[in-house]
Design a protein around this motif. Structure first.
Motif: not given
Length: 456
Positions: A150-176
């Motif tokens: 679970l650590i990957g998706p939980a952190l990917a969503a926040s990283v994607g939001t802060v650095i404006a990476d839409t794909e990473l953010r969406s993947t994080g939230f969908i996975y979670q």
């Protein structure tokens, strides 16, 4: 320390070398002899805190659009020039021991496995957690946390939001959220099977199991765990610490509550399921909120002025949404915490009153064994249903007068209709060939609403 290799496309060699010269970076240039559209390969060492600035300058010069940039982690460097460069960036106040934005982005994406693997591991983790909860085994529950990815998706969503990476953010939230759904489904399947085959006796109060009760009736301390997990997760990611231990902490906040949801649903205890679901959602949002704030506070921003302003708006919007939903979900947690505090306070007050009553000479042979304020089963927001007073002594001579005084003492501390159960436990000594002790147990249940007295 980082070792950087840049494959320079045709027409960009001068721009790259100018940037390196301006940054006082010592470099090595090799001609590119392949038939591809590259003219040279440049290699250089960088302190960790200089990677983001250097790569951003290369990006602004348009180098990264058609160049290959590879960053290697380096353990040891013996170089006077590098020592001077490292000292320069330390004097500039650059943040040391922190991953660059580019490395952070790559590492966050790398922590998230393919969805089939993620779904299977989450399902297995939920099955193990369900077994541990039903067995009331903390060791098995901890084991389920170790294998939860679970650590990957939980952190990917926040990283994607802060650095404006839409794909990473969406993947994080969908996975979670899909992962939580998979965990609940797996728990329902196993718990339902356990109930059907009768591995747990019919009529058992399933939520009375200690490992389950703390998840179906959570309090505000659960919020502290989730916030700590979010902050620790980001620090482990950005400071190159081990994510394994922090991953267990994040899983501890998510997998057991999700399994508790499935167990409560399988047993048809929908109030308890609601309590566990609230805990699961609060923990999920808290981890994301804490990670988001920690990243932004750590100075992570996307490249480019326009991107920074866009990311700032997105970060503030997500933080506001997460905060608002958390506040709404915290209402039952606050209520549960108040009830627990009030029940503890009631126990203390009643015990003080009972001790005061027993100071009378006629009750000198009696003493208080325990005072318990028991809560009802109306999950997720419970209330005090019964106060149980246990009194012991030799030659107990209990009567209505003592019971009435104890009940009146309880009534004085609560405005609600609370049942009061007074138990007298007497130890009688009898002399035979061997000394034996016989214990008798009598109790009265009194309802303050009608002051009735019943003896079983």
């Amino acid at each position: 320390m980082r070792y950087v290799e840049v494959t320079i496309p045709t027409g960009r060699k001068g721009a790259v070398l100018d940037i390196l010269e301006d940054e006082d970076i010592d470099y090595i240039v090799s001609d590119e002899t392949s038939d591809r559209d590259y003219v040279a390969v440049v290699r250089f060492l960088l302190p960790s805190q200089a990677v983001e600035r250097t790569l951003d300058r290369l990006t602004e010069a348009g180098i990264s659009d058609d160049a290959n940039i590879v960053v290697f982690d380096t353990q040891t460097v013996l170089s006077a020039e590098f020592a001077q460069l490292n000292a320069k960036h330390s004097r500039d106040g650059s943040v040391g021991d922190r991953l660059s934005r580019q490395e952070l982005q790559t590492r966050a994406a790398g922590l998230t496995p393919s969805f089939p693997v993620y779904a299977m591991m989450t399902f297995i983790s939920a099955i193990v957690a369900t077994s541990g909860l039903l067995l009331d085994s903390p060791a098995v529950v901890v084991g389920s946390m170790v294998i939860a990815p679970l650590i990957g998706p939980a952190l990917a969503a926040s990283v994607g939001t802060v650095i404006a990476d839409t794909e990473l953010r969406s993947t994080g939230f969908i996975y979670q959220f899909s992962g939580l759904g998979i965990a609940v489904l797996g728990s329902i399947m196993l718990a339902g099977l356990v109930r059907i085959v009768g591995l747990e006796p019919a009529g058992i109060d399933i939520v009375a199991i200690a490992e389950l009760e703390e998840r179906v009736a959570p309090n505000l301390l659960a919020l502290v765990i989730a916030l700590g997990a979010g902050v620790a997760g980001i620090l482990s990611l950005t400071r190159e610490l081990s994510e394994a231990i922090v991953g267990v902490m994040i899983a501890a906040a998510l997998i057991p509550p999700a399994a508790a949801v499935g167990i409560a649903l399988a047993w048809g205890m929908y109030g308890a399921a609601a309590g566990a679901l609230i805990l699961t959602l609060v923990n999920t949002l808290s981890i994301n909120f804490a990670a988001l704030v920690t990243l932004w506070g750590g100075g992570y921003r996307p490249a480019g002025l326009f991107s920074v302003s866009t990311a700032r708006r997105q970060t503030l919007a997500f933080a506001a949404i997460l905060g608002l939903v958390m506040v709404l979900l915290l209402v039952p947690l606050v209520s549960a915490t108040v009830v627990e505090f009030r029940s503890a306070q009631l126990e203390s007050e009643v015990e003080t009153d009972v001790n005061a009553v027993l100071t009378d000479p006629e009750y000198a042979h009696l003493e208080v064994e325990s005072v318990d304020a028991e809560l009802d089963d109306e999950y997720p927001i419970r209330s005090v249903e019964r106060v149980v007073i246990v009194i012991s002594g030799t030659g107990v001579a209990s009567g209505d007068s003592l019971t009435d005084r104890l009940v009146a003492g309880v009534d004085s501390h609560t405005d609600e209709s609370v049942a009061v159960e007074v138990r007298f436990v007497a130890a009688e000594h009898r002399t035979t060939d061997e000394t034996a002790h016989a214990v008798t147990d009598r109790h009265w249940t009194v309802l303050p609403s009608d002051s009735s007295l019943a003896a079983p």
